[in-house]
Design a protein around this motif. Sequence first.
Motif, PDB file in Angstrom:
ATOM      1  N   LEU A 153       0.837  -1.202   0.000  1.00 23.97           N
ATOM      2  CA  LEU A 153       0.000   0.000   0.000  1.00 23.97           C
ATOM      3  C   LEU A 153       0.871   1.252   0.000  1.00 23.97           C
ATOM      4  O   LEU A 153       0.564   2.233  -0.679  1.00 23.97           O
ATOM      5  CB  LEU A 153      -0.924   0.001   1.217  1.00 23.97           C
ATOM      6  N   THR A 212      -0.300  12.262  -0.808  1.00 27.01           N
ATOM      7  CA  THR A 212      -0.407  10.996  -1.532  1.00 27.01           C
ATOM      8  C   THR A 212       0.505  11.015  -2.746  1.00 27.01           C
ATOM      9  O   THR A 212       0.525  11.983  -3.511  1.00 27.01           O
ATOM     10  CB  THR A 212      -1.857  10.753  -1.974  1.00 27.01           C
ATOM     11  N   LYS A 265       0.489   4.510  -2.249  1.00 22.39           N
ATOM     12  CA  LYS A 265      -0.181   5.630  -1.585  1.00 22.39           C
ATOM     13  C   LYS A 265       0.745   6.490  -0.730  1.00 22.39           C
ATOM     14  O   LYS A 265       0.443   7.621  -0.419  1.00 22.39           O
ATOM     15  CB  LYS A 265      -1.315   5.084  -0.713  1.00 22.39           C
ATOM     16  N   ARG A 266       1.881   5.981  -0.325  1.00 21.07           N
ATOM     17  CA  ARG A 266       2.791   6.640   0.604  1.00 21.07           C
ATOM     18  C   ARG A 266       2.279   6.506   2.041  1.00 21.07           C
ATOM     19  O   ARG A 266       1.245   5.915   2.297  1.00 21.07           O
ATOM     20  CB  ARG A 266       2.988   8.105   0.225  1.00 21.07           C
ATOM     21  N   SER A 275       2.529   8.086  -5.613  1.00 20.35           N
ATOM     22  CA  SER A 275       2.770   6.717  -6.058  1.00 20.35           C
ATOM     23  C   SER A 275       4.229   6.548  -6.459  1.00 20.35           C
ATOM     24  O   SER A 275       4.812   7.417  -7.106  1.00 20.35           O
ATOM     25  CB  SER A 275       1.869   6.381  -7.242  1.00 20.35           C
TER      26      SER A 275
END
Length: 359
Positions: free
Chosen positions: A176, A187, A180-181, A189
């Motif tokens: 995840l 946020t 999403k960080r 990617s």
Amino acid sequence: MSSTTIHRINLENPLTDTSSTAQTELPFTFQDVKSAIPAECFAPNVWRSLAYFFADTAIIVGLYAAAVYIDAWWFYPIFWFATGTMFWAFFVVGHDCGHGSFSRLKWLNNLIGHLTHIPILVPYHGWRISHRTHHQNTGNIDTDESWYPVTETQYKEMDWLGKLIRFDALLLAYPLYLFKRSPARPTASHFMPNNDLFRESETQDIITSTSLWLAMVGFLGYLGFTYGFLFLFKFYIVPYLIFVVWLDLVTYLHHTEADIPWYRGKDWYFLKGALSTIDRDYGIFNDIHHNIGTHVAHHIFIGIPHYHLKTATGAIKPVLGKYYRVSNVPIWKAFFTSQKECIFVPDSGTGVYYQSAKD
């Protein structure tokens, strides 16, 4: 884009980013620490590095061959755990590549980095660059990239899903994170170049790693379609999940302990932040995963190959004194203790420590 300034530091010479005021807080300098380490520790041996890569590859291939040959359910748990553990060892070899401590050859580091990361679904360049940000900002509440603390207010504002992932399902959080960080950061990617994780000049690197990652996903999809989901489950999904658990467990424990301080603003600088980590003993797994638990020396000097970290640690301990942190508490006990006690830090102040939700 975040308004918080990310520190971009030359990790080969971190003194260029220290403040003269903060420098007086430690009884030693970066150069004092570096001078204590034998010069040969800073020089990667390309043949030795390659030997670790080929040895890990051979072990993984051997485990797959054994699983295919034996093909018995009693053996699969052994295969899963051993293979997932070796996936983690593979990642650590690629970790050296990302830091340039595998070799001094950029093309070789990128090649081996992709060969060790793409099979375990890690976009090499995306990870390499965000991990660089972590090292440049370690111990900084506002700008660190991974396993930094949330503040008390941020904790109270998190929804149930955010708390579940961050505090209860954290050993499965890495996939995840790639998409999403981490919490309390914009946020972003690891697969897309247009965000504040990356510089514009790194766009092609991100595209390259993402393309290879997609090819690997396509290959896994082909295997599942051709041989069935059970085949994919037995030979990839379970070992992959065990690798994720190893990755999250070890990286979480690198920086999560009740007595590790966290800093803000001008009180933070590279050397002090780099000391906000801890060495841990993984027993029989130390050598298997290439002594990645020997982490303090690594954070101060990313250019030291993993096979020189124990020597470097022995050399700097007398210099660091009480500023060197090490724990011999059994790993799972340390994990559950930190998971319970290390929830958030105060909203203000610097040199602060984790608090539990009951404090």
